[in-house]
Design a protein around this motif. Structure first.
Motif, PDB file in Angstrom:
ATOM      1  N   ILE A 251       1.340  -0.985  -0.337  1.00  0.00           N
ATOM      2  CA  ILE A 251       0.375  -0.438   0.312  1.00  0.00           C
ATOM      3  C   ILE A 251       1.420   1.225   0.214  1.00  0.00           C
ATOM      4  CG2 ILE A 251      -0.024   0.267   2.722  1.00  0.00           C
ATOM      5  CD1 ILE A 251      -2.627   0.799  -0.262  1.00  0.00           C
ATOM      6  N   LEU A 252       2.028   1.443   0.584  1.00  0.00           N
ATOM      7  CA  LEU A 252       2.581   2.267   1.095  1.00  0.00           C
ATOM      8  C   LEU A 252       3.517   2.461  -0.716  1.00  0.00           C
ATOM      9  CD1 LEU A 252       5.525   1.856   3.817  1.00  0.00           C
ATOM     10  CD2 LEU A 252       3.110   3.777   3.413  1.00  0.00           C
ATOM     11  N   MET A 253       3.636   1.595  -1.526  1.00  0.00           N
ATOM     12  CA  MET A 253       4.042   1.867  -2.360  1.00  0.00           C
ATOM     13  C   MET A 253       2.818   2.200  -3.728  1.00  0.00           C
ATOM     14  SD  MET A 253       7.261   2.156  -2.738  1.00  0.00           S
ATOM     15  CE  MET A 253       7.604   2.016  -4.520  1.00  0.00           C
ATOM     16  N   MET A 254       2.587   1.917  -3.735  1.00  0.00           N
ATOM     17  CA  MET A 254       0.718   2.113  -4.597  1.00  0.00           C
ATOM     18  C   MET A 254       0.140   3.769  -4.014  1.00  0.00           C
ATOM     19  SD  MET A 254      -3.093   0.184  -4.724  1.00  0.00           S
ATOM     20  CE  MET A 254      -4.788   0.536  -5.479  1.00  0.00           C
ATOM     21  N   THR A 255       0.475   4.397  -2.664  1.00  0.00           N
ATOM     22  CA  THR A 255       0.079   5.174  -2.694  1.00  0.00           C
ATOM     23  C   THR A 255       1.018   6.669  -3.326  1.00  0.00           C
ATOM     24  OG1 THR A 255      -1.157   4.227  -0.870  1.00  0.00           O
ATOM     25  CG2 THR A 255      -0.131   6.848  -1.084  1.00  0.00           C
ATOM     26  N   LEU A 256       2.588   5.887  -3.120  1.00  0.00           N
ATOM     27  CA  LEU A 256       3.461   7.079  -3.226  1.00  0.00           C
ATOM     28  C   LEU A 256       3.571   6.992  -5.199  1.00  0.00           C
ATOM     29  CD1 LEU A 256       6.090   8.352  -3.079  1.00  0.00           C
ATOM     30  CD2 LEU A 256       7.068   6.072  -3.206  1.00  0.00           C
ATOM     31  N   GLY A 257       3.349   5.736  -6.116  1.00  0.00           N
ATOM     32  CA  GLY A 257       3.581   5.907  -7.173  1.00  0.00           C
ATOM     33  C   GLY A 257       2.204   6.982  -7.994  1.00  0.00           C
ATOM     34  N   ARG A 258       0.932   6.831  -7.148  1.00  0.00           N
ATOM     35  CA  ARG A 258      -0.398   6.713  -7.216  1.00  0.00           C
ATOM     36  C   ARG A 258      -0.028   8.944  -7.147  1.00  0.00           C
ATOM     37  NH1 ARG A 258      -5.707   3.506  -6.097  1.00  0.00           N
ATOM     38  NH2 ARG A 258      -5.381   1.622  -8.114  1.00  0.00           N
ATOM     39  N   ILE A 260       2.473  10.466  -7.716  1.00  0.00           N
ATOM     40  CA  ILE A 260       4.079  11.270  -9.043  1.00  0.00           C
ATOM     41  C   ILE A 260       3.701  10.621  -9.919  1.00  0.00           C
ATOM     42  CG2 ILE A 260       5.732  11.062  -6.763  1.00  0.00           C
ATOM     43  CD1 ILE A 260       6.826   8.353  -7.937  1.00  0.00           C
ATOM     44  N   GLY A 261       2.333   9.870  -9.916  1.00  0.00           N
ATOM     45  CA  GLY A 261       2.081   9.111 -10.879  1.00  0.00           C
ATOM     46  C   GLY A 261       1.687  10.155 -12.372  1.00  0.00           C
ATOM     47  N   ASN A 262       0.861  11.258 -11.561  1.00  0.00           N
ATOM     48  CA  ASN A 262       0.138  12.584 -12.863  1.00  0.00           C
ATOM     49  C   ASN A 262       1.388  12.478 -13.978  1.00  0.00           C
ATOM     50  OD1 ASN A 262      -2.253  12.478 -11.758  1.00  0.00           O
ATOM     51  ND2 ASN A 262      -1.614  14.163 -10.126  1.00  0.00           N
ATOM     52  N   LYS A 263       2.475  13.408 -13.497  1.00  0.00           N
ATOM     53  CA  LYS A 263       3.751  13.114 -14.100  1.00  0.00           C
ATOM     54  C   LYS A 263       4.168  12.230 -15.302  1.00  0.00           C
ATOM     55  CE  LYS A 263       5.160  17.572 -11.206  1.00  0.00           C
ATOM     56  NZ  LYS A 263       6.114  17.732 -10.106  1.00  0.00           N
ATOM     57  N   ILE A 264       4.176  10.957 -14.726  1.00  0.00           N
ATOM     58  CA  ILE A 264       4.835  10.218 -15.155  1.00  0.00           C
ATOM     59  C   ILE A 264       3.939   9.837 -16.289  1.00  0.00           C
ATOM     60  CG2 ILE A 264       5.505   7.387 -15.266  1.00  0.00           C
ATOM     61  CD1 ILE A 264       5.619   7.957 -12.667  1.00  0.00           C
ATOM     62  N   GLY A 269       2.644   8.620 -21.488  1.00  0.00           N
ATOM     63  CA  GLY A 269       1.730   8.802 -22.111  1.00  0.00           C
ATOM     64  C   GLY A 269       1.192   7.196 -21.377  1.00  0.00           C
ATOM     65  N   LYS A 270      -0.201   7.217 -22.033  1.00  0.00           N
ATOM     66  CA  LYS A 270      -0.624   6.196 -20.701  1.00  0.00           C
ATOM     67  C   LYS A 270      -0.471   4.676 -21.493  1.00  0.00           C
ATOM     68  CE  LYS A 270      -4.730   9.172 -20.088  1.00  0.00           C
ATOM     69  NZ  LYS A 270      -5.660   9.774 -20.586  1.00  0.00           N
ATOM     70  N   LYS A 271      -0.273   4.375 -23.042  1.00  0.00           N
ATOM     71  CA  LYS A 271       0.321   3.307 -23.049  1.00  0.00           C
ATOM     72  C   LYS A 271       1.587   2.491 -23.083  1.00  0.00           C
ATOM     73  CE  LYS A 271       2.117   1.054 -27.838  1.00  0.00           C
ATOM     74  NZ  LYS A 271       1.764   1.098 -29.284  1.00  0.00           N
ATOM     75  N   ILE A 272       2.319   3.378 -22.659  1.00  0.00           N
ATOM     76  CA  ILE A 272       3.918   3.114 -21.652  1.00  0.00           C
ATOM     77  C   ILE A 272       3.642   2.301 -20.241  1.00  0.00           C
ATOM     78  CG2 ILE A 272       6.435   3.438 -21.300  1.00  0.00           C
ATOM     79  CD1 ILE A 272       6.505   4.283 -24.285  1.00  0.00           C
ATOM     80  N   VAL A 273       2.557   3.579 -19.942  1.00  0.00           N
ATOM     81  CA  VAL A 273       2.319   3.371 -18.348  1.00  0.00           C
ATOM     82  C   VAL A 273       1.895   1.684 -18.280  1.00  0.00           C
ATOM     83  CG1 VAL A 273       1.282   4.433 -15.908  1.00  0.00           C
ATOM     84  CG2 VAL A 273       2.656   5.870 -18.045  1.00  0.00           C
ATOM     85  N   LEU A 274       0.407   1.860 -18.931  1.00  0.00           N
ATOM     86  CA  LEU A 274       0.147   0.986 -18.653  1.00  0.00           C
ATOM     87  C   LEU A 274       0.452  -0.516 -18.763  1.00  0.00           C
ATOM     88  CD1 LEU A 274      -3.797   2.124 -19.692  1.00  0.00           C
ATOM     89  CD2 LEU A 274      -3.105   0.746 -17.436  1.00  0.00           C
ATOM     90  N   GLN A 275       1.738  -0.736 -19.090  1.00  0.00           N
ATOM     91  CA  GLN A 275       1.977  -2.096 -19.905  1.00  0.00           C
ATOM     92  C   GLN A 275       3.406  -1.908 -19.173  1.00  0.00           C
ATOM     93  OE1 GLN A 275       3.485  -1.044 -23.707  1.00  0.00           O
ATOM     94  NE2 GLN A 275       2.570  -1.999 -24.748  1.00  0.00           N
ATOM     95  N   SER A 309      -0.611   1.121  -9.084  1.00  0.00           N
ATOM     96  CA  SER A 309      -0.317   2.662  -8.553  1.00  0.00           C
ATOM     97  C   SER A 309      -0.842   3.354  -9.500  1.00  0.00           C
ATOM     98  CB  SER A 309       0.323   2.994  -8.178  1.00  0.00           C
ATOM     99  OG  SER A 309       1.661   3.694  -9.406  1.00  0.00           O
ATOM    100  N   LEU A 310      -1.007   3.144 -10.985  1.00  0.00           N
ATOM    101  CA  LEU A 310      -1.518   3.893 -12.448  1.00  0.00           C
ATOM    102  C   LEU A 310      -2.276   3.432 -13.202  1.00  0.00           C
ATOM    103  CD1 LEU A 310       2.079   5.786 -13.058  1.00  0.00           C
ATOM    104  CD2 LEU A 310      -0.145   6.488 -11.231  1.00  0.00           C
ATOM    105  N   SER A 311      -2.399   2.522 -13.092  1.00  0.00           N
ATOM    106  CA  SER A 311      -3.388   1.728 -14.523  1.00  0.00           C
ATOM    107  C   SER A 311      -4.943   1.971 -14.360  1.00  0.00           C
ATOM    108  CB  SER A 311      -2.765  -0.347 -13.880  1.00  0.00           C
ATOM    109  OG  SER A 311      -3.598  -0.485 -12.350  1.00  0.00           O
ATOM    110  N   VAL A 312      -5.219   1.689 -13.208  1.00  0.00           N
ATOM    111  CA  VAL A 312      -6.663   2.136 -13.208  1.00  0.00           C
ATOM    112  C   VAL A 312      -6.851   3.236 -13.437  1.00  0.00           C
ATOM    113  CG1 VAL A 312      -8.539   2.078 -11.599  1.00  0.00           C
ATOM    114  CG2 VAL A 312      -7.423   0.401 -11.899  1.00  0.00           C
ATOM    115  N   PRO A 313      -6.320   4.510 -12.720  1.00  0.00           N
ATOM    116  CA  PRO A 313      -6.641   6.274 -13.031  1.00  0.00           C
ATOM    117  C   PRO A 313      -5.923   6.743 -14.895  1.00  0.00           C
ATOM    118  CG  PRO A 313      -5.176   5.698 -11.390  1.00  0.00           C
ATOM    119  CD  PRO A 313      -5.205   5.069 -11.789  1.00  0.00           C
TER     120      PRO A 313
END
Length: 385
Positions: A251-258, A260-264, A269-275, A309-313
């Motif tokens: 949960i800590l890494m999931m929260t951290l990832g989300r 900082i995820g906006n900039k990533i 892009g969403k394709k590379i992030v989701l893969q 962290s970033l798949s569902v957003p």
């Protein structure tokens, strides 16, 4: 679609607080499940049935939620319906029997899904106004609420505070957040157009694909939320005082990832992030299956948390841009299918573990991550982002 949008600087914060409030209600219920199970003398099989009533309630209002939001706007539904979610949490604390609890959990699922779709629609509308990627941090607020709810639950239990009084405190906290937030919401209205066909026939293949990707990701999330402690206890054989490290590292890494995820997402892009998300979840799960050692599994669960962290957003923020129906109805479809994975994943883990072994369950869910990465690479909507 007719829009009369307004904006003020407090809107992003208000939406952030609504996501936090929603997560706080859900995590508060989860923190009390063992105590409620014992108090009502509920068996494991009966508990499994009870837990299925929430997704049933969720699916029963999938279409209705989208239509209501298209008529009244996400802000209208938040103002009228959001407090129903903590209200049914209160009723859970008052439920005197198995059957009463079952009925309340059904409506808990209904209200939770209505709120979930409304706040995600509100988030997408704020993104469209501000031209910023915000959903990742909003979902981070939901994760942070999960940590907060667990801590509050632990405190309440150790102070011997009854379930109802615990939930009453949560009701008041959520009420305060709701009162602040309702004054600072967008007022975009997507006027409902006459439907000449079923909503399910109007939904296009792209939305179905997005729903499946969301389902796969949230199934893994649900498995980690509900089974990480058991995995550390039964498979890793961690000392009792270290069992919680599995859930905590995830949960800590999931929260951290989300957070900082906006900039990533904006950068790659969403394709590379989701893969990458799919491959990270798969790698972490396989690592925990083949090397069930304490420190290796802590690292593995951190990898899974980062991947989750970033798949569902990424999926949710894409919905409004590809639909042939009202954005609220499209989001209702995709988010309902996605959240179904969160609620159905844990029971599936249990059924497989009962017949074989918990590692087989985690191995199967590792394949979900691979499938997610493949689908993200094949869908045209992600090639544009």
């Amino acid at each position: 679609m007719n829009e009369t949008p307004s904006f003020n600087a407090k809107m992003p914060t208000a939406c952030f607080l609504l996501f936090f409030a929603h997560g706080l209600v859900f995590s508060s219920w989860a923190s009390r499940i063992p105590i409620i199970k014992t108090a009502l003398s509920i068996t494991e099989a009966q508990l499994g049935t009870l837990l299925l009533l929430m997704p049933i309630g969720q699916l029963s209002t999938m279409v209705l939620a989208g239509k209501l939001i298209s008529i009244y706007g996400s802000s209208g539904i938040i103002k009228r319906c959001f407090m129903l979610y903590p209200f049914f949490l209160l009723l859970i604390g008052l439920s005197p029997s198995y059957w009463t609890l079952g009925a309340v959990l059904f409506f808990f699922g209904v209200s939770g899904n209505m709120c979930n779709i409304a706040i995600n629609t509100q988030a997408i509308e704020i993104e469209s106004i501000t031209k910023r990627t915000l959903l990742s941090s909003y979902h981070g607020a939901w994760c942070f609420a999960g940590l907060t709810g667990a801590v509050i639950g632990l405190l309440m239990i150790n102070l011997h505070v009854g379930t109802f009084y615990h939930f009453a405190v949560i009701f008041l906290l959520v009420g305060i957040l709701w009162l602040y937030s309702t004054k600072n919401l967008t007022n975009i209205i997507h006027k409902a157009e006459p439907q000449t066909r079923s909503i399910f026939k109007a939904v296009n293949p792209t939305l179905i694909g997005l729903g499946i990707i969301g389902f796969l990701s949230m199934a893994i999330e649900g498995a980690m939320f509900d089974w990480s402690g058991v995995y550390f206890q039964t498979i890793v054989k961690a000392p009792e005082n270290l069992v919680i490290l599995g859930y905590t590292s995830f949960i800590l890494m999931m929260t951290l990832g989300r957070f900082i995820g906006n900039k990533i997402i904006e950068k790659y892009g969403k394709k590379i992030v989701l893969q990458c998300c799919g491959l990270l979840m798969s790698s972490g799960l396989f690592l925990s299956v083949f090397f069930p050692e304490l420190w290796i599994c802590i690292i593995a669960f951190m990898i899974i948390g980062l991947g989750s962290s970033l798949s569902v957003p990424s999926v949710y923020s894409t919905v409004g841009k590809v639909s042939t129906v009202a954005p609220s109805i499209a989001l209702s479809f995709v988010s309902s299918i996605s959240f179904l994975g969160f609620l159905m994943g844990p029971p599936l883990i249990g059924y497989i573990a009962e017949s074989f072994d918990l590692r087989y369950s985690y191995g199967l869910f590792a394949c979900f991550g691979i499938l997610l990465a493949i689908m993200a690479g094949q869908m045209k909507v992600f090639r544009k982002s």
